[in-house]
Write a protein that holds these residues in place. Sequence first.
Motif, short mmCIF file in Angstrom:
data_model
loop_
_atom_site.label_atom_id
_atom_site.label_comp_id
_atom_site.label_asym_id
_atom_site.label_seq_id
_atom_site.Cartn_x
_atom_site.Cartn_y
_atom_site.Cartn_z
N GLU A 1 74.09 96.10 113.47
CA GLU A 1 73.28 96.98 114.27
C GLU A 1 73.46 96.51 115.76
OE1 GLU A 1 69.58 96.41 110.96
OE2 GLU A 1 70.42 94.52 111.56
N VAL A 2 73.23 97.03 116.23
CA VAL A 2 72.39 97.34 117.71
C VAL A 2 71.37 97.37 118.60
CG1 VAL A 2 74.82 97.74 118.12
CG2 VAL A 2 73.22 99.57 118.58
N PRO A 3 70.63 96.35 119.00
CA PRO A 3 69.24 96.68 119.80
C PRO A 3 69.19 97.74 120.49
CG PRO A 3 70.10 93.92 120.39
CD PRO A 3 70.90 95.47 119.51
N VAL A 4 67.89 99.15 120.11
CA VAL A 4 68.02 99.85 120.47
C VAL A 4 66.18 99.20 120.90
CG1 VAL A 4 69.08 101.13 119.96
CG2 VAL A 4 66.94 101.09 118.93
N ASN A 5 65.99 99.98 121.87
CA ASN A 5 64.41 99.89 122.78
C ASN A 5 63.36 100.78 122.20
OD1 ASN A 5 64.78 98.20 124.18
ND2 ASN A 5 65.26 99.36 125.96
N TYR A 6 62.40 100.99 122.02
CA TYR A 6 61.47 102.03 120.84
C TYR A 6 59.43 102.58 122.04
CZ TYR A 6 59.71 103.87 116.66
OH TYR A 6 58.84 104.98 115.99
#
Length: 230
Positions: free
Chosen positions: A194-199
């Motif tokens: 997993e990689v952090p993504v903004n939302y």
Amino acid sequence: MHNPPIIDVIIPAYNEEKSIPKVIGDVPAIVRNIVVANNNSTDTTGKVAEAAGAKVVFEPQKGYGKACLTAMDWIKKQEIQPDIVVFLDGDYSDYPEDLLDLIQPILDQKADMVIGSRALGERESGSMTFPQVFGNWLATTMMKYMQGAKFSDLGPFRAIIWSKLLDLNMIDQNFGWTIEMQIKAHKAGLRYTEVPVNYRKRIGVSKVSGTVKGVFGAGYKIIYTIFKYW
């Protein structure tokens, strides 16, 4: 894998005429085809998506998974197959430019599938409802203890090697699509991370979290899918 790698994007879309041009416009230029699956929209989603440069396929049967499967069928017919396929929502809640971070573990040959985790990234206040946050926590916790699959999110923003995706034999036609992919990838022994993504807050009203029927329908299907593949 081709050099440079061939990357296609799939965007299932239902009544997203206001947001879909923004999504398409923010997709990085390294992408070959942006395939918008117009899921029986009653607005001009298909027309504005095509005008923005996307390849548009029409799927009259409503369902998130059904739209994704139709887009996959279009890709299968292309003379040159992609190396990587990225799934992205059409409501502009994801940041399409994060695609570059999303595919990096695959390009580094460290993963076959990468999930963009909203739980690990930064979320705009109000971008996810309580049922969404709780549902993600419940589903990922159940997956961990029942199947040993370690995820923090069922986020729709994800990348996977195309040939590996085909091997998963995806069948779900609605709310169970994302979790089916993750469970099958785990059971098949795919390398995933997993990689952090903004939302951010989506444009328009959510077809899932925006209605009571959508919330309960999605929740039921997700839990059903977990037990189905247990």
